[in-house]
Design a protein around this motif. Sequence first.
Motif, mmCIF file in Angstrom:
data_model
loop_
_atom_site.group_PDB
_atom_site.id
_atom_site.type_symbol
_atom_site.label_atom_id
_atom_site.label_comp_id
_atom_site.label_asym_id
_atom_site.label_seq_id
_atom_site.Cartn_x
_atom_site.Cartn_y
_atom_site.Cartn_z
ATOM 1 N N ALA A 168 -67.882 41.025 15.624
ATOM 2 C CA ALA A 168 -68.249 41.057 17.042
ATOM 3 C C ALA A 168 -67.225 40.308 17.888
ATOM 4 O O ALA A 168 -66.881 40.749 18.985
ATOM 5 C CB ALA A 168 -69.646 40.464 17.234
ATOM 6 N N GLN A 169 -66.706 39.192 17.383
ATOM 7 C CA GLN A 169 -65.688 38.439 18.123
ATOM 8 C C GLN A 169 -64.417 39.260 18.277
ATOM 9 O O GLN A 169 -63.776 39.233 19.328
ATOM 10 C CB GLN A 169 -65.392 37.118 17.424
ATOM 11 N N ARG A 170 -64.035 40.005 17.237
ATOM 12 C CA ARG A 170 -62.836 40.847 17.339
ATOM 13 C C ARG A 170 -63.039 41.970 18.352
ATOM 14 O O ARG A 170 -62.127 42.314 19.099
ATOM 15 C CB ARG A 170 -62.482 41.439 15.967
ATOM 16 N N VAL A 171 -64.252 42.556 18.383
ATOM 17 C CA VAL A 171 -64.516 43.645 19.325
ATOM 18 C C VAL A 171 -64.501 43.125 20.758
ATOM 19 O O VAL A 171 -63.871 43.702 21.642
ATOM 20 C CB VAL A 171 -65.872 44.326 19.003
ATOM 21 N N VAL A 172 -65.193 42.029 21.005
ATOM 22 C CA VAL A 172 -65.281 41.474 22.354
ATOM 23 C C VAL A 172 -63.928 40.917 22.801
ATOM 24 O O VAL A 172 -63.591 40.942 23.986
ATOM 25 C CB VAL A 172 -66.390 40.392 22.413
ATOM 26 N N GLY A 173 -63.100 40.460 21.867
ATOM 27 C CA GLY A 173 -61.803 39.873 22.187
ATOM 28 C C GLY A 173 -60.697 40.882 22.423
ATOM 29 O O GLY A 173 -59.551 40.485 22.645
ATOM 30 N N GLN A 174 -60.979 42.163 22.388
ATOM 31 C CA GLN A 174 -59.947 43.166 22.630
ATOM 32 C C GLN A 174 -59.489 43.107 24.080
ATOM 33 O O GLN A 174 -60.293 42.859 24.981
ATOM 34 C CB GLN A 174 -60.478 44.571 22.318
ATOM 35 N N PRO A 175 -58.188 43.332 24.323
ATOM 36 C CA PRO A 175 -57.695 43.271 25.697
ATOM 37 C C PRO A 175 -58.317 44.356 26.569
ATOM 38 O O PRO A 175 -58.753 45.396 26.079
ATOM 39 C CB PRO A 175 -56.181 43.483 25.562
ATOM 40 N N GLU A 176 -58.339 44.080 27.864
ATOM 41 C CA GLU A 176 -58.900 45.044 28.816
ATOM 42 C C GLU A 176 -58.089 46.332 28.768
ATOM 43 O O GLU A 176 -56.870 46.320 28.688
ATOM 44 C CB GLU A 176 -58.857 44.459 30.231
ATOM 45 N N GLY A 177 -58.794 47.445 28.803
ATOM 46 C CA GLY A 177 -58.142 48.747 28.744
ATOM 47 C C GLY A 177 -58.062 49.313 27.336
ATOM 48 O O GLY A 177 -57.569 50.425 27.156
ATOM 49 N N SER A 178 -58.515 48.568 26.345
ATOM 50 C CA SER A 178 -58.522 49.097 24.981
ATOM 51 C C SER A 178 -59.535 50.212 24.868
ATOM 52 O O SER A 178 -60.570 50.202 25.533
ATOM 53 C CB SER A 178 -58.885 47.996 23.970
ATOM 54 N N ARG A 179 -59.217 51.182 24.037
ATOM 55 C CA ARG A 179 -60.121 52.302 23.848
ATOM 56 C C ARG A 179 -60.696 52.231 22.432
ATOM 57 O O ARG A 179 -60.010 51.842 21.486
ATOM 58 C CB ARG A 179 -59.393 53.624 24.048
ATOM 59 N N PHE A 180 -61.980 52.605 22.308
ATOM 60 C CA PHE A 180 -62.673 52.534 21.025
ATOM 61 C C PHE A 180 -63.012 53.928 20.535
ATOM 62 O O PHE A 180 -63.300 54.829 21.329
ATOM 63 C CB PHE A 180 -63.970 51.715 21.146
ATOM 64 N N ALA A 181 -63.026 54.072 19.213
ATOM 65 C CA ALA A 181 -63.425 55.341 18.576
ATOM 66 C C ALA A 181 -64.199 54.989 17.311
ATOM 67 O O ALA A 181 -64.109 53.866 16.801
ATOM 68 C CB ALA A 181 -62.200 56.173 18.226
ATOM 69 N N VAL A 182 -64.965 55.940 16.823
ATOM 70 C CA VAL A 182 -65.726 55.730 15.590
ATOM 71 C C VAL A 182 -65.412 56.826 14.592
ATOM 72 O O VAL A 182 -65.102 57.964 14.966
ATOM 73 C CB VAL A 182 -67.249 55.688 15.850
ATOM 74 N N VAL A 183 -65.513 56.458 13.327
ATOM 75 C CA VAL A 183 -65.430 57.410 12.216
ATOM 76 C C VAL A 183 -66.784 57.335 11.537
ATOM 77 O O VAL A 183 -67.208 56.257 11.092
ATOM 78 C CB VAL A 183 -64.300 57.045 11.233
ATOM 79 N N VAL A 184 -67.484 58.465 11.471
ATOM 80 C CA VAL A 184 -68.839 58.485 10.918
ATOM 81 C C VAL A 184 -68.749 58.541 9.397
ATOM 82 O O VAL A 184 -68.013 59.344 8.830
ATOM 83 C CB VAL A 184 -69.630 59.702 11.449
ATOM 84 N N ARG A 185 -69.507 57.665 8.760
ATOM 85 C CA ARG A 185 -69.559 57.631 7.293
ATOM 86 C C ARG A 185 -70.699 58.512 6.808
ATOM 87 O O ARG A 185 -71.699 58.666 7.478
ATOM 88 C CB ARG A 185 -69.779 56.207 6.794
#
Length: 186
Positions: A168-185
């Motif tokens: 959670a700290q790594r996700v929240v600490g991402q710089p502004e403008g970062s884009r997220f994606a998911v890979v479904v297991r």
Amino acid sequence: MRFGRTVGERSLRPVRWPARPGPGTLLRAGLVAALLGLAVTILYTPPGCTPVPGAAPPGTAAPTGSPAPTGTDPSGPPAVAAREGRGDRTGGSLPLPDGTVGVPVRLAEPAALAVVGPGSRVDLLALPAAGPVTTVLLASGALVLDVVGAGELDGSSALYLALAPPQAQRVVGQPEGSRFAVVVRG
């Protein structure tokens, strides 16, 4: 030449109608129609339908004199499905498992929300706004607790994920403008 005709053979005389059904025959026909309708309703009930609150679970009979259940048990089937990694697919959100924190994540591609649901396991990836074009794995096997606004096209849709505190700290600490994606297991 004379043609002899009988009453039933090529005659223009009116045909006699059969007798009307009696009350017993009508009652039997009505009961058969009602039972067929009930059978069709039971056989074609969608799997996502929930029973009426206070009703006994399927396959069990409620004991006489016992109070009917009034609410849902948080340790019931959705929590078990979440701990075992099975998908819930009922559309409801899951409780937050012990030792995790809930983090909402907006995806770069909102169409990906159509393939995930509560109980799914996903890998969360990030593409930083600046720097080299490489994806970073932020969380592996994250539990999807809820999908918020899956049908919205205005960017207000998000995934609510259960993550370990360091993830959670790594996700929240991402710089502004970062884009997220998911890979479904699977």
